[in-house]
Design an enzyme around this catalytic site. Structure first.
Site, PDB file in Angstrom:
ATOM      1  CE  LYS A   1      -8.427  -3.426   4.331  1.00 46.85           C
ATOM      2  NZ  LYS A   1      -7.663  -2.601   3.400  1.00 46.85           N
TER       3      LYS A   1
ATOM      4  CD1 TRP B   1      -2.043  -2.186   2.017  1.00 50.17           C
ATOM      5  CD2 TRP B   1      -2.882  -1.461   0.072  1.00 50.17           C
ATOM      6  NE1 TRP B   1      -3.004  -3.073   1.609  1.00 50.17           N
ATOM      7  CE2 TRP B   1      -3.542  -2.666   0.424  1.00 50.17           C
ATOM      8  CE3 TRP B   1      -3.249  -0.824  -1.111  1.00 50.17           C
ATOM      9  CZ2 TRP B   1      -4.539  -3.235  -0.369  1.00 50.17           C
ATOM     10  CZ3 TRP B   1      -4.243  -1.396  -1.907  1.00 50.17           C
ATOM     11  CH2 TRP B   1      -4.870  -2.581  -1.528  1.00 50.17           C
TER      12      TRP B   1
ATOM     13  CG  ASP C   1      -3.244   3.781   4.137  1.00 53.59           C
ATOM     14  OD1 ASP C   1      -4.309   3.589   4.758  1.00 53.59           O
ATOM     15  OD2 ASP C   1      -2.903   3.115   3.129  1.00 53.59           O
TER      16      ASP C   1
END
Ligand SMILES: *Cc1c(COP(=O)(O)O)cnc(C)c1O
Length: 377
Positions: A213, A119, A189
């Protein structure tokens, strides 16, 4: 050999009555049962309004109350000060990979990025479209199996970006103070560990997270931004890409993902009711300790990352060979354990233990690991 025949492990399925499984999915992932129940009622008839939550207008009092509660509960759970704004935006965390540099990075300037997984690497790639990127540390050469803690950030960096939890590899920054006081805006993030542990969220100038999530349903992402870092780049921004427009319009610049925001509101309400972030952190610690202690006690399994960097959200591990891994995975399936297969770039197993995953599910998988280890001799 475990193939099609069902083995009597002496263990039990999570809930034979409801058929609900132990859900270790990495995302979208498990949400609290209460949320499923309440949301399913709202689909039929939202709060006795005679309307489904799926058919209400976003510019109605009904939805305004939903998004107001979502924002205020999130602010409360994160103990945000008045300088931080909460936004619900579209496009997932992946859109933030470019929306962040678009808003914060002028073409001639440089942003500092940490390269700690898939990511983070994607965020770096997108940032390069808008300005210069200084990769201040990277563990790529070691397949991201540890977190590189030695790094320097230049004082004139536009901002410093990190990924707090590396969902794919199963690493998580345990000491975030490494990133504080660098004299530049801090951007994170937090898609896969937001609200899982007590952090000083006010230390961050911009936080983004896909909701699927720890926050709620897929289809929306949360952005927490400190207003005074905005409006400093010289490029013109498309209306929908400028955070300031979303702030001004209370996340109702266009039609928001109404249902996804509603599910976030319910999940945030649930988290508040169970005692908030510090209460869930205790449970998360208990789950992670049980999983990793079991892992370390069984020679048939092996963790893949540096112990001090292990993620409390995603435990990644392998077995000695592929055949053994297949055997364990089919046993997981038989016992109603879902999502245990590792990401394609790592292989093996990944057990995700987000906020809504009950301790019983971790007890179930560790029991199964012990059973399997014993049977393998
Ligand atoms: C899942 C995840 C993403 C991607 O989120 P999307 O909403 O699918 O764009 C980004 N970063 C991290 C850390 C993630 O775990």
């Amino acid at each position: 050999m475990l193939t099609n025949t069902t083995e009597n492990t002496g263990l039990r399925l999570f809930n034979k009555k409801t058929g609900h499984k132990h859900n270790f999915n990495a995302g979208p992932s498990i949400l609290p049962r209460e949320v499923f129940e309440e949301a399913s009622r709202a689909v039929m008839n939202y709060n006795e309004t005679g309307l489904s939550i799926l058919e209400i207008g976003h510019r109605t009092k009904i939805f305004q109350a939903v998004i107001d509660e979502a924002i205020s509960t999130l602010k409360e759970l994160m103990h945000l000060d008045a300088s931080h704004e909460v936004l619900f935006l579209h496009g997932g965390a992946s859109t933030q990979f470019f929306q962040v540099p678009m808003n914060l990075l002028d073409e001639k300037r440089t942003a500092a990025y940490t390269d700690t997984g898939i990511w983070g690497a994607k965020a770096i790639k997108e940032a390069k479209l808008y300005g210069n990127v200084d990769v201040v540390c990277s563990s790529k050469a070691d397949n991201y199996t540890y977190l590189p803690k030695q790094f320097d950030v230049k004082k004139d960096a536009a901002y410093l970006h990190l990924t707090t939890n590396n969902t794919v590899y199963g690493t998580q920054w345990q000491d975030l103070s490494l990133f504080y006081d660098k004299g530049v805006p801090l951007v994170a993030d937090m898609s896969s560990d937001i609200l899982s542990r007590d952090l000083d969220f006010n230390r961050f100038d911009l936080i983004y997270a896909g909701a699927q999530k720890n926050i709620g349903a897929a289809g929306v992402n949360v952005v927490v931004v400190k207003k005074d870092i905005l409006g400093k780049v010289s490029r013109s921004l498309p209306t929908m890409m400028d955070y300031r427009n979303h702030i001004e319009n209370g996340s109702l610049l266009n039609t928001p993902p109404v249902f996804a925001i509603y599910v976030c509101m319910l999940t945030l309400r649930w988290l508040k009711n169970v005692g908030g972030v510090s209460a869930i952190e205790k449970v998360n610690n208990e789950k992670a300790t049980l999983l990793y202690d079991t892992l370390d006690s069984l020679p048939v399994f092996k963790g893949t990352v540096a112990k001090e960097d292990r993620s409390k959200m995603n435990a990644v591990f392998v077995a000695q060979d592929e055949a053994t891994e297949k055997e364990f995975l089919s046993l997981c399936e038989q016992e109603g354990m879902i999502g245990v297969k590792g990401h394609r770039s790592v292989g093996g197993f990944r057990a995700s233990m987000y906020n809504a995953l009950p301790l019983e599910s971790v007890q179930a998988i560790t029991d199964l690991m012990k059973y399997f280890a014993q049977r393998k001799g």
